[in-house]
Design a protein around this motif. Sequence first.
Motif, PDB file in Angstrom:
ATOM      1  N   ALA A 106       0.778  -1.152  -0.007  1.00  0.00           N
ATOM      2  CA  ALA A 106       0.034  -0.116  -0.226  1.00  0.00           C
ATOM      3  C   ALA A 106       0.847   1.179  -0.042  1.00  0.00           C
ATOM      4  O   ALA A 106       0.515   2.301  -0.685  1.00  0.00           O
ATOM      5  N   LEU A 107       1.784   1.176   0.665  1.00  0.00           N
ATOM      6  CA  LEU A 107       2.807   2.387   0.648  1.00  0.00           C
ATOM      7  C   LEU A 107       3.491   2.571  -0.584  1.00  0.00           C
ATOM      8  O   LEU A 107       3.808   3.834  -1.163  1.00  0.00           O
ATOM      9  N   ARG A 108       3.878   1.603  -1.088  1.00  0.00           N
ATOM     10  CA  ARG A 108       4.592   1.628  -2.519  1.00  0.00           C
ATOM     11  C   ARG A 108       3.532   2.110  -3.571  1.00  0.00           C
ATOM     12  O   ARG A 108       3.948   2.972  -4.652  1.00  0.00           O
ATOM     13  N   ALA A 109       2.203   1.799  -3.458  1.00  0.00           N
ATOM     14  CA  ALA A 109       1.232   2.270  -4.288  1.00  0.00           C
ATOM     15  C   ALA A 109       0.654   3.755  -3.956  1.00  0.00           C
ATOM     16  O   ALA A 109      -0.214   4.296  -4.382  1.00  0.00           O
ATOM     17  N   ALA A 110       1.359   4.368  -2.938  1.00  0.00           N
ATOM     18  CA  ALA A 110       0.934   5.749  -2.420  1.00  0.00           C
ATOM     19  C   ALA A 110      -0.310   5.745  -1.779  1.00  0.00           C
ATOM     20  O   ALA A 110      -1.049   6.885  -1.498  1.00  0.00           O
ATOM     21  N   HIS A 111      -0.838   4.535  -1.146  1.00  0.00           N
ATOM     22  CA  HIS A 111      -2.138   4.707  -0.363  1.00  0.00           C
ATOM     23  C   HIS A 111      -1.707   4.711   0.992  1.00  0.00           C
ATOM     24  O   HIS A 111      -1.775   3.499   1.842  1.00  0.00           O
ATOM     25  N   ARG A 112      -1.703   5.643   1.724  1.00  0.00           N
ATOM     26  CA  ARG A 112      -0.781   6.066   3.006  1.00  0.00           C
ATOM     27  C   ARG A 112      -2.044   5.474   3.914  1.00  0.00           C
ATOM     28  O   ARG A 112      -1.634   4.801   4.943  1.00  0.00           O
ATOM     29  N   HIS A 134       5.929  10.753   7.039  1.00  0.00           N
ATOM     30  CA  HIS A 134       7.341  10.380   6.680  1.00  0.00           C
ATOM     31  C   HIS A 134       7.065   9.271   5.557  1.00  0.00           C
ATOM     32  O   HIS A 134       6.066   8.594   5.305  1.00  0.00           O
ATOM     33  N   PHE A 135       7.968   8.911   4.782  1.00  0.00           N
ATOM     34  CA  PHE A 135       8.249   7.945   3.676  1.00  0.00           C
ATOM     35  C   PHE A 135       7.510   8.380   2.425  1.00  0.00           C
ATOM     36  O   PHE A 135       6.351   9.052   2.518  1.00  0.00           O
ATOM     37  N   THR A 136       8.061   7.871   1.387  1.00  0.00           N
ATOM     38  CA  THR A 136       7.193   7.879   0.139  1.00  0.00           C
ATOM     39  C   THR A 136       7.348   6.584  -0.699  1.00  0.00           C
ATOM     40  O   THR A 136       8.137   5.945  -0.306  1.00  0.00           O
ATOM     41  N   PRO A 137       6.564   6.700  -1.765  1.00  0.00           N
ATOM     42  CA  PRO A 137       6.757   5.280  -2.387  1.00  0.00           C
ATOM     43  C   PRO A 137       8.108   4.950  -2.839  1.00  0.00           C
ATOM     44  O   PRO A 137       8.461   3.945  -3.023  1.00  0.00           O
TER      45      PRO A 137
END
Length: 292
Positions: free
Chosen positions: A179-185, A259-262
Motif C-alpha cells: 500500500a505504501l509503494r502504491a501511495a495509499h498511505r 514520513h516515507f514516500t513510495p
Amino acid sequence: MTAVAQTAHSGKAPYYYVPPQSVHPIRGSLCMLATLLGAALWVNGYAAGPWLCIAGILCMFVVLFCWFGDAIRESEGGMNSQRIDHSYRWSMTWFIFSEVMFFSAFFGSLWYTRDVSTPWLSTLDSQTWLWPNFAGTWPNFGPAGTVAPFKSVGPFWLPTINTALLLTSGLTLTIAHHALRAAHRQKAILWMVATVLLGFAFVACQAYEYHHAYTELNLRFTSGAFGALFYMLTGFHGFHVILGATMLTVILFRLVRGHFTPESHFGFEGAAWYWHFVDVVWLGLYIFVYWM
C-alpha cells in the motif's frame, strides 16, 4: 556557494553525507556496561544488581530514542543520498545475518543436547561410570532424578495460536508495504495498526504461556537442559518480538506524520525485514521445540 551547499540548498543530499561527531555511541556503550554488570550482580544475589540492570536498560532506550531521532531528522531533511541508502541496507543485512548466527548457536545447542549427548549418556558405559540409572529420553530429569519433575509444553494450543498471530502479522505487514509503494498511505496505516496489535498479542500470549509453564507444569529455567534451552530460545525470541513490535510502532507513528514516500522508505523496509526474520525464527522454534 559551494557545490555541496548548493546541493543541500536545492533539497538534494550531497554525494555522501558525513554526520557530525556524536556522543551517542559512548553513551550506548556505558548503558550496555551498566546493564550487563547489573545482570551479573543480579544473578549472584547482590541487591544493587536489579536496579543497575533496569537503569541501564532504561538509559539505553533514551539513547536509542535520541540516536534514531537524529537519523530520522537527517533523512527527512534530505541529507541522505543513494549511497547512504545503500549503507543502511547493507548494515541491516549484516545485522540480521548476525542474528541468524545468534539463534543458530541455540538451535545447535538444542540439537546437540537432544540428539548427541543425551543418547550418549544413556549407553551402558556412561551409566556404569558416570550417571547410574540415567534415562536417555528427551526431555529428561537429569542424572539420578536431580531435576524436579516437570511437564514439557506441547504445541496446542498457545504455541499454535502464536504461530497464527505471527504469520498473520507478516501478511498484514506485506499488505501495508504494498500500500505504501502504491501511495495509499491511509491503507498502509490501517494495516500497520493491525500488524502492531498482532505483534503485541503474541507477547501477551507468550507471557501467559510462561506463567502456565512455571506455575502448573513446574517447567523452570533450572529444569535441566530442557528448561534452560526452552527459556533461552523462546525468551530471546520473545525479546526480539518486543523489539520488532516497538520498531513497527515507531514506523507507524512516522507513517501518520507523513514520513516515507513510495520511492524512499527504507526505514519501513528495514523494520519489515527484521519482522519477517522474527517470523521465520518462530517457525523453527514451533517445529523443533514444541513438536519434536
